[in-house]
Design an enzyme around this catalytic site. Structure first.
Site, PDB file in Angstrom:
ATOM      1  N   SER A   1      -8.370  -7.266   0.652  1.00  0.00           N
ATOM      2  CA  SER A   1      -9.485  -8.228   0.621  1.00  0.00           C
ATOM      3  C   SER A   1      -9.685  -8.748  -0.794  1.00  0.00           C
ATOM      4  O   SER A   1      -9.832  -7.951  -1.723  1.00  0.00           O
ATOM      5  CB  SER A   1     -10.782  -7.550   1.063  1.00  0.00           C
ATOM      6  OG  SER A   1     -10.623  -7.038   2.348  1.00  0.00           O
TER       7      SER A   1
ATOM      8  N   GLU B   1     -13.161  -8.879  -5.342  1.00  0.00           N
ATOM      9  CA  GLU B   1     -13.047  -7.418  -5.218  1.00  0.00           C
ATOM     10  C   GLU B   1     -12.041  -6.786  -6.200  1.00  0.00           C
ATOM     11  O   GLU B   1     -12.369  -5.793  -6.846  1.00  0.00           O
ATOM     12  CB  GLU B   1     -12.682  -7.061  -3.773  1.00  0.00           C
ATOM     13  CG  GLU B   1     -12.713  -5.572  -3.533  1.00  0.00           C
ATOM     14  CD  GLU B   1     -12.413  -5.193  -2.089  1.00  0.00           C
ATOM     15  OE1 GLU B   1     -13.106  -5.656  -1.184  1.00  0.00           O
ATOM     16  OE2 GLU B   1     -11.472  -4.412  -1.893  1.00  0.00           O
TER      17      GLU B   1
ATOM     18  N   ARG C   1     -17.981  -0.846  -2.538  1.00  0.00           N
ATOM     19  CA  ARG C   1     -16.838  -1.179  -3.409  1.00  0.00           C
ATOM     20  C   ARG C   1     -17.243  -1.107  -4.885  1.00  0.00           C
ATOM     21  O   ARG C   1     -16.852  -1.951  -5.697  1.00  0.00           O
ATOM     22  CB  ARG C   1     -16.277  -2.571  -3.107  1.00  0.00           C
ATOM     23  CG  ARG C   1     -15.759  -2.761  -1.730  1.00  0.00           C
ATOM     24  CD  ARG C   1     -14.539  -1.877  -1.425  1.00  0.00           C
ATOM     25  NE  ARG C   1     -14.094  -2.133  -0.083  1.00  0.00           N
ATOM     26  CZ  ARG C   1     -14.628  -1.549   0.992  1.00  0.00           C
ATOM     27  NH1 ARG C   1     -15.578  -0.634   0.863  1.00  0.00           N
ATOM     28  NH2 ARG C   1     -14.197  -1.842   2.189  1.00  0.00           N
TER      29      ARG C   1
HETATM   30  C1  FAD Z   1      -2.810  -4.479   2.027  1.00  0.00           C
HETATM   31  C2  FAD Z   1      -3.980  -3.879   1.295  1.00  0.00           C
HETATM   32  C3  FAD Z   1      -5.047  -3.377   2.017  1.00  0.00           C
HETATM   33  C4  FAD Z   1      -6.146  -2.816   1.359  1.00  0.00           C
HETATM   34  N1  FAD Z   1      -7.177  -2.325   2.101  1.00  0.00           N
HETATM   35  C5  FAD Z   1      -8.242  -1.774   1.487  1.00  0.00           C
HETATM   36  C6  FAD Z   1      -9.321  -1.251   2.259  1.00  0.00           C
HETATM   37  O1  FAD Z   1      -9.305  -1.256   3.489  1.00  0.00           O
HETATM   38  N2  FAD Z   1     -10.377  -0.728   1.592  1.00  0.00           N
HETATM   39  C7  FAD Z   1     -10.419  -0.672   0.227  1.00  0.00           C
HETATM   40  O2  FAD Z   1     -11.418  -0.175  -0.310  1.00  0.00           O
HETATM   41  N3  FAD Z   1      -9.406  -1.151  -0.530  1.00  0.00           N
HETATM   42  C8  FAD Z   1      -8.328  -1.696   0.061  1.00  0.00           C
HETATM   43  N4  FAD Z   1      -7.296  -2.204  -0.694  1.00  0.00           N
HETATM   44  C9  FAD Z   1      -7.389  -2.184  -2.165  1.00  0.00           C
HETATM   45  C10 FAD Z   1      -6.629  -0.994  -2.825  1.00  0.00           C
HETATM   46  O3  FAD Z   1      -5.728  -0.437  -1.941  1.00  0.00           O
HETATM   47  C11 FAD Z   1      -7.586   0.095  -3.297  1.00  0.00           C
HETATM   48  O4  FAD Z   1      -8.543  -0.437  -4.168  1.00  0.00           O
HETATM   49  C12 FAD Z   1      -6.844   1.225  -4.023  1.00  0.00           C
HETATM   50  O5  FAD Z   1      -7.736   2.286  -4.273  1.00  0.00           O
HETATM   51  C13 FAD Z   1      -6.205   0.781  -5.346  1.00  0.00           C
HETATM   52  O6  FAD Z   1      -5.366   1.828  -5.787  1.00  0.00           O
HETATM   53  P1  FAD Z   1      -4.280   1.618  -6.923  1.00  0.00           P
HETATM   54  O7  FAD Z   1      -3.753   2.957  -7.288  1.00  0.00           O
HETATM   55  O8  FAD Z   1      -3.288   0.624  -6.486  1.00  0.00           O
HETATM   56  O9  FAD Z   1      -5.184   1.054  -8.096  1.00  0.00           O
HETATM   57  P2  FAD Z   1      -4.797  -0.060  -9.171  1.00  0.00           P
HETATM   58  O10 FAD Z   1      -4.669  -1.366  -8.481  1.00  0.00           O
HETATM   59  O11 FAD Z   1      -3.659   0.397  -9.999  1.00  0.00           O
HETATM   60  O12 FAD Z   1      -6.113  -0.081 -10.060  1.00  0.00           O
HETATM   61  C14 FAD Z   1      -7.327  -0.559  -9.537  1.00  0.00           C
HETATM   62  C15 FAD Z   1      -8.425  -0.347 -10.594  1.00  0.00           C
HETATM   63  O13 FAD Z   1      -8.637   1.040 -10.795  1.00  0.00           O
HETATM   64  C16 FAD Z   1      -8.350   1.422 -12.145  1.00  0.00           C
HETATM   65  N5  FAD Z   1      -7.641   2.709 -12.058  1.00  0.00           N
HETATM   66  C17 FAD Z   1      -6.561   2.991 -11.280  1.00  0.00           C
HETATM   67  N6  FAD Z   1      -6.236   4.292 -11.402  1.00  0.00           N
HETATM   68  C18 FAD Z   1      -7.112   4.832 -12.283  1.00  0.00           C
HETATM   69  C19 FAD Z   1      -7.295   6.135 -12.828  1.00  0.00           C
HETATM   70  N7  FAD Z   1      -6.518   7.168 -12.485  1.00  0.00           N
HETATM   71  N8  FAD Z   1      -8.297   6.322 -13.723  1.00  0.00           N
HETATM   72  C20 FAD Z   1      -9.103   5.302 -14.086  1.00  0.00           C
HETATM   73  N9  FAD Z   1      -8.990   4.050 -13.605  1.00  0.00           N
HETATM   74  C21 FAD Z   1      -8.004   3.822 -12.706  1.00  0.00           C
HETATM   75  C22 FAD Z   1      -7.507   0.302 -12.726  1.00  0.00           C
HETATM   76  O14 FAD Z   1      -7.712   0.185 -14.127  1.00  0.00           O
HETATM   77  C23 FAD Z   1      -8.050  -0.904 -11.967  1.00  0.00           C
HETATM   78  O15 FAD Z   1      -9.241  -1.363 -12.566  1.00  0.00           O
HETATM   79  C24 FAD Z   1      -6.175  -2.762  -0.061  1.00  0.00           C
HETATM   80  C25 FAD Z   1      -5.080  -3.264  -0.794  1.00  0.00           C
HETATM   81  C26 FAD Z   1      -3.991  -3.810  -0.124  1.00  0.00           C
HETATM   82  C27 FAD Z   1      -2.826  -4.313  -0.913  1.00  0.00           C
END
Ligand code: FAD
Length: 331
Positions: A229, A325, A161
Site C-alpha cells: 500500500s 505509507e 502504521r
Molecule cells: C507486496 C507487499 C505487501 C505488503 N503488505 C503489507 C501489509 O499488509 N501490511 C503492512 O503493514 N505492510 C505491508 N507491506 C509493507 C512492508 O512489507 C512492511 O512495512 C515491512 O515491515 C517492511 O520490512 P522491510 O524489512 O522490507 O523494511 P525496509 O523497507 O527495509 O525498511 C522500512 C523502514 O524501516 C526501517 N528499518 C528497517 N529495518 C530496521 C531495523 N532493524 N531497525 C531500525 N529501522 C529499521 C527503515 O529504515 C525504513 O524506514 C507490504 C509490502 C509489499 C511489497
C-alpha cells in the site's frame, strides 16, 4: 561472520520497487557488535547512516549517501510463550514456522514481505491484526547513547502504521530483536470482511488462507515491483465519517478502530479514475488502486510525482489528505 564495508554497491535488484539505487557504502550486520562497528565507521568519517531490512517499504533515491546498513541478525528463541526473534529473520517465514508449531497470534499477518526488525517500525497490520497485539518488547541498539537496550510495548507508542520509531526515535534506534507473546490456544480473528466465512481450525490454515487471499488481491512484487500500500487509509472522527457517508453513500463501510473510523483509500483513488495513471514507468496498479507499481524503468522522482498527483486528485474531489505509507528517502 566478519564485519566489512563495501563501496558503490548496486541495490537496484534488492528493493521491491526495483528503483535504481546505489549505496555509497554498504555493510550487513549479523550481530549487535556489527551495528556498533558500523556506527564507529560513520562517526569517524562523518557520514549519515541508513538502516534497511529487506527494502520492501522504502522508496530509494538513485544514490544512498553515507553507509547503508542491512540488518541480518538471525535466531529464534523460545522462553515459555514468548518468542524472541532476530531482526534479520524473514517475517513471512517466521509466521509460517510458528503456525506450523501451532503458535497462534501472527497467522493473519502471513504473506507480508520484509524483515522482523522492520515490523514494529510501522506496526505492520493486515486482516484485523497488528503486530502490536503480540509484541512484548523490542531490543534495539541506541545510536545516540551507543548501547543496547529494550523498549517495552507501551513505550513503542504504536498506532495505525505508526510507532515511536517513526517519530521521536526516528533514525536513532536499530532494532536487533523482537519479542512476541503467542498462544497455543487458537482464537481466529475473522472480523475482516474476507475472513468472515472462514472455516479454519488451526493457525496454519488461517495463515494459508490469508496468504492465498493476498496473492489474489495484491500485485506480486516479483512480476510488478511495488512496496505494498502506498497510502494509508484516512481515519475520520465519527461525525466526519457520518458526513462522508451521507455525501458518498456508495463508499464501502469504514472500519471502526480506537483511533476513529478508517475509510478505504483504494476506493477514493478508484473513484478519481486514477487506476493505470502513469508518470514515466510508475503506474497506479490496475489490480489494486492503493499500490504503485514500477512497470520498467521508473525512478524515485516518477514515483514521487505520481504520488503527488494522486494526493492532489483525492484532495480536490474528497477534501481528504492521503498520507504516504512507505519511507521515502531524500534525494
Ligand atoms: C507486496 C507487499 C505487501 C505488503 N503488505 C503489507 C501489509 O499488509 N501490511 C503492512 O503493514 N505492510 C505491508 N507491506 C509493507 C512492508 O512489507 C512492511 O512495512 C515491512 O515491515 C517492511 O520490512 P522491510 O524489512 O522490507 O523494511 P525496509 O523497507 O527495509 O525498511 C522500512 C523502514 O524501516 C526501517 N528499518 C528497517 N529495518 C530496521 C531495523 N532493524 N531497525 C531500525 N529501522 C529499521 C527503515 O529504515 C525504513 O524506514 C507490504 C509490502 C509489499 C511489497
Amino acid at each position: 561472520m566478519k564485519f566489512s564495508v563495501e563501496d558503490n554497491v548496486n541495490l537496484s535488484m534488492s528493493n521491491t520497487l526495483r528503483l535504481p539505487a546505489r549505496a555509497e557504502y554498504y555493510c550487513e550486520a549479523y550481530s549487535t557488535e556489527h551495528v556498533a562497528e558500523a556506527l564507529t565507521f560513520v562517526e569517524r568519517q562523518g557520514l549519515p547512516l541508513l538502516v534497511l531490512g529487506d527494502a520492501s517499504n522504502v522508496v530509494l533515491p538513485p544514490v544512498l549517501k553515507g553507509l547503508t546498513l542491512r540488518v541480518r541478525m538471525e535466531g529464534i528463541e523460545q522462553h515459555g510463550d514468548v518468542i524472541k526473534v532476530g531482526a534479520g529473520v524473514n517475517w513471512h517465514n517466521l509466521v509460517m514456522l510458528l503456525c506450523e508449531d501451532e503458535w497462534s497470534g501472527l497467522e493473519n499477518l502471513s504473506g507480508i514481505p520484509g524483515s522482523v526488525g522492520a515490523a514494529p517500525i510501522q506496526n505492520i497490520g493486515a486482516y484485523g491484526v497488528q503486530i502490536e497485539d503480540c509484541i512484548v518488547s523490542v531490543s534495539v541498539f541506541d545510536r545516540k547513547d551507543g548501547c543496547a537496550c529494550v523498549i517495552s510495548r507501551e513505550d513503542c507508542r504504536f498506532g495505525y502504521r505508526d510507532s515511536i520509531f517513526k517519530g521521536e526515535y526516528r533514525d536513532r534506534m536499530v532494532v536487533t530483536n523482537v519479542s512476541l507473546h503467542l498462544s497455543k490456544q487458537f482464537t481466529p480473528v475473522t472480523s475482516y470482511r474476507d475472513l468472515q466465512a472462514a472455516n479454519v481450525q488451526t493457525p496454519l490454515e488461517m495463515a494459508r488462507l490469508v496468504k492465498s487471499i493476498r496473492s489474489r488481491k495484491l500485485p506480486d512484487p516479483a512480476n510488478a515491483p511495488n512496496v505494498g500500500s502506498f497510502f494509508k487509509n484516512p481515519i475520520l472522527d465519527e461525525s466526519a465519517y457520518v458526513d462522508f457517508r451521507s455525501a458518498h453513500p456508495t463508499a464501502p463501510d469504514g472500519v471502526r478502530t480506537d483511533e476513529g473510523v478508517k475509510i478505504h483509500a483504494a476506493w477514493l483513488i478508484e473513484r478519481c479514475g486514477l487506476k493505470s495513471m502513469r508518470v514515466g514507468d510508475a503506474m497506479v496498479s490496475e489490480q489494486h488502486a492503493l499500490v504503485i507499481v514500477n512497470t520498467g524503468a521508473a525512478t524515485q522522482s516518477d514515483v514521487d510525482e505520481l504520488a503527488t498527483r494522486v494526493r492532489e486528485a483525492v484532495s480536490d474531489r474528497f477534501n481528504l489528505s492521503l498520507t504516504i505509507e512507505p519511507t521515502v528517502l531524500p534525494l
